[in-house]
Design an enzyme around this catalytic site. Structure first.
Site, PDB file in Angstrom:
ATOM      1  N   ASP A  67       6.976   1.849   6.942  1.00  0.00           N
ATOM      2  CA  ASP A  67       6.011   2.066   8.019  1.00  0.00           C
ATOM      3  C   ASP A  67       6.598   1.774   9.392  1.00  0.00           C
ATOM      4  O   ASP A  67       7.689   1.216   9.518  1.00  0.00           O
ATOM      5  CB  ASP A  67       4.740   1.224   7.778  1.00  0.00           C
ATOM      6  N   ASP A 136      -4.952  -8.830   2.612  1.00  0.00           N
ATOM      7  CA  ASP A 136      -6.062  -7.989   2.136  1.00  0.00           C
ATOM      8  C   ASP A 136      -5.624  -7.027   1.025  1.00  0.00           C
ATOM      9  O   ASP A 136      -6.369  -6.132   0.651  1.00  0.00           O
ATOM     10  CB  ASP A 136      -6.686  -7.208   3.301  1.00  0.00           C
ATOM     11  N   HIS A 138      -2.981  -4.919   1.127  1.00  0.00           N
ATOM     12  CA  HIS A 138      -2.313  -3.656   1.507  1.00  0.00           C
ATOM     13  C   HIS A 138      -0.847  -3.650   1.078  1.00  0.00           C
ATOM     14  O   HIS A 138      -0.202  -4.693   0.982  1.00  0.00           O
ATOM     15  CB  HIS A 138      -2.474  -3.352   3.006  1.00  0.00           C
ATOM     16  N   GLU A 143      -4.261   0.248   3.905  1.00  0.00           N
ATOM     17  CA  GLU A 143      -5.304  -0.774   3.939  1.00  0.00           C
ATOM     18  C   GLU A 143      -6.355  -0.490   2.854  1.00  0.00           C
ATOM     19  O   GLU A 143      -6.365   0.591   2.257  1.00  0.00           O
ATOM     20  CB  GLU A 143      -5.965  -0.771   5.332  1.00  0.00           C
TER      21      GLU A 143
HETATM   22  C1  F6R Z   1       5.629  -4.056   6.257  1.00  0.00           C
HETATM   23  C2  F6R Z   1       4.615  -3.747   5.286  1.00  0.00           C
HETATM   24  C3  F6R Z   1       3.474  -4.665   5.032  1.00  0.00           C
HETATM   25  C4  F6R Z   1       3.894  -6.105   4.825  1.00  0.00           C
HETATM   26  C5  F6R Z   1       2.676  -7.000   4.644  1.00  0.00           C
HETATM   27  C6  F6R Z   1       3.050  -8.451   4.472  1.00  0.00           C
HETATM   28  O1  F6R Z   1       6.615  -3.025   6.298  1.00  0.00           O
HETATM   29  O2  F6R Z   1       4.693  -2.723   4.687  1.00  0.00           O
HETATM   30  O3  F6R Z   1       2.764  -4.220   3.903  1.00  0.00           O
HETATM   31  O4  F6R Z   1       4.724  -6.187   3.706  1.00  0.00           O
HETATM   32  O5  F6R Z   1       1.832  -6.870   5.760  1.00  0.00           O
HETATM   33  O6  F6R Z   1       3.619  -8.925   5.658  1.00  0.00           O
HETATM   34  P1  F6R Z   1       4.340 -10.336   5.698  1.00  0.00           P
HETATM   35  O7  F6R Z   1       5.543 -10.213   4.837  1.00  0.00           O
HETATM   36  O8  F6R Z   1       4.731 -10.514   7.135  1.00  0.00           O
HETATM   37  O9  F6R Z   1       3.376 -11.332   5.190  1.00  0.00           O
END
Ligand code: F6R
Length: 262
Positions: A67, A136, A138, A143
């Site tokens: 992303d 959450d 994702h 999401e």
């Molecule tokens: C980032 C991504 C997100 C993160 C998720 C957890 O490229 O795809 O799904 O993996 O938001 O983020 P952290 O690791 O910062 O807790």
């Protein structure tokens, strides 16, 4: 799903890095799907160590990131492009032309998303996709209520994710873009292996719902129950809400040596 509980995030990251290393040694032109955020940082450190100390060769590896924020220039300090170059790409021998991230500044977002999907196909598909998980549930920025069939597209972040990610923007939620381009859940499910990492008590609820709850669009990561090769590397804190944690430990302890890094 295979649940690998390790004493801490460092041990879990090293264990997951061994899988990446094994793939790259067996398939030097492997295609890796990569994530950003706090969670994969230790995995990337270990990949860098494996490159520098053990000669792990990334010269033919291609990467596709999950992303990117919409509206941030590549050289913005918080763009995922910057994140990946700072935390991994600049420290391994990957070729810049083999690195792919969604274009957060694309003029024609749908066309750019379609081209990203085509580039993944042209590269032969993703061999191993690294995933974190949002509080959450994702994956990528898919999401809750994202379609399980979704492909790369624009998404709006939830307020929870904006809050969670404000820590990267001086704690200022107003600086966090609300839109992103993310691979879809269908794109992630096409990867030949999915390797999810989750650390800390804040992820325990999402991990338990993903692994042991119903498959449900409200918990996007739960779709990994339908993936043939999904491995979940977690630390003790992220394992606390699992009902069958002792069973997962027992399985891992009883694995034959040859299967450990497979
Ligand atoms: C980032 C991504 C997100 C993160 C998720 C957890 O490229 O795809 O799904 O993996 O938001 O983020 P952290 O690791 O910062 O807790």
């Amino acid at each position: 799903m295979e649940i690998i509980i390790q004493s801490d995030a460092v041990a879990a990251s090293r264990a997951s890095a061994r899988l990446v290393a094994r793939l790259v040694r067996e398939k030097p032109n492997a295609v890796l799907g990569l994530a950003t955020g706090s969670t994969p940082l230790m995995l990337y450190k270990e990949m860098i160590r494996l490159h520098k100390e053990e000669g792990l060769d990334f010269s033919r590896v291609a990467t596709f990131n999950l992303d990117e924020y919409i509206g941030l220039e590549k050289d913005h300090p918080q763009s995922y492009y910057t994140f990946m170059w700072e935390n991994l790409f600049s420290q391994i021998n990957i070729k810049p032309e083999n690195v792919h991230l969604p274009d957060g500044m694309a003029k024609d977002v749908p066309a750019s998303c379609a081209a990203y999907e085509q580039a993944i196909i042209a590269a032969g598909g993703i061999d191993l996709q690294v995933l974190g998980i949002g509080s959450d549930g994702h994956i990528g920025f898919n999401e809750p209520t994202s379609s399980f069939a979704s492909r790369t597209r624009i998404k709006t972040l939830t307020q929870q994710t904006v809050q969670d990610n404000a820590r990267f923007f001086d704690g200022d939620e107003s600086k966090v873009p609300h839109h992103c381009i993310t691979m879809g859940i269908g794109t992630i499910m096409d990867a030949r292996m999915n390797l999810m990492l989750a650390f800390g008590a804040g992820k325990a609820g999402a991990v338990a719902a993903t692994v042991e709850g119903p498959v449900c669009a409200m918990m996007p990561a739960s779709i990994l129950q339908h993936h043939p090769v999904a491995k979940v590397f977690i630390d003790e804190a992220a394992a606390t809400a699992l009902q069958l944690s002792d069973y997962y430990r027992w399985i891992y302890a009883g694995k034959p040596e040859w299967q450990r890094d497979a």
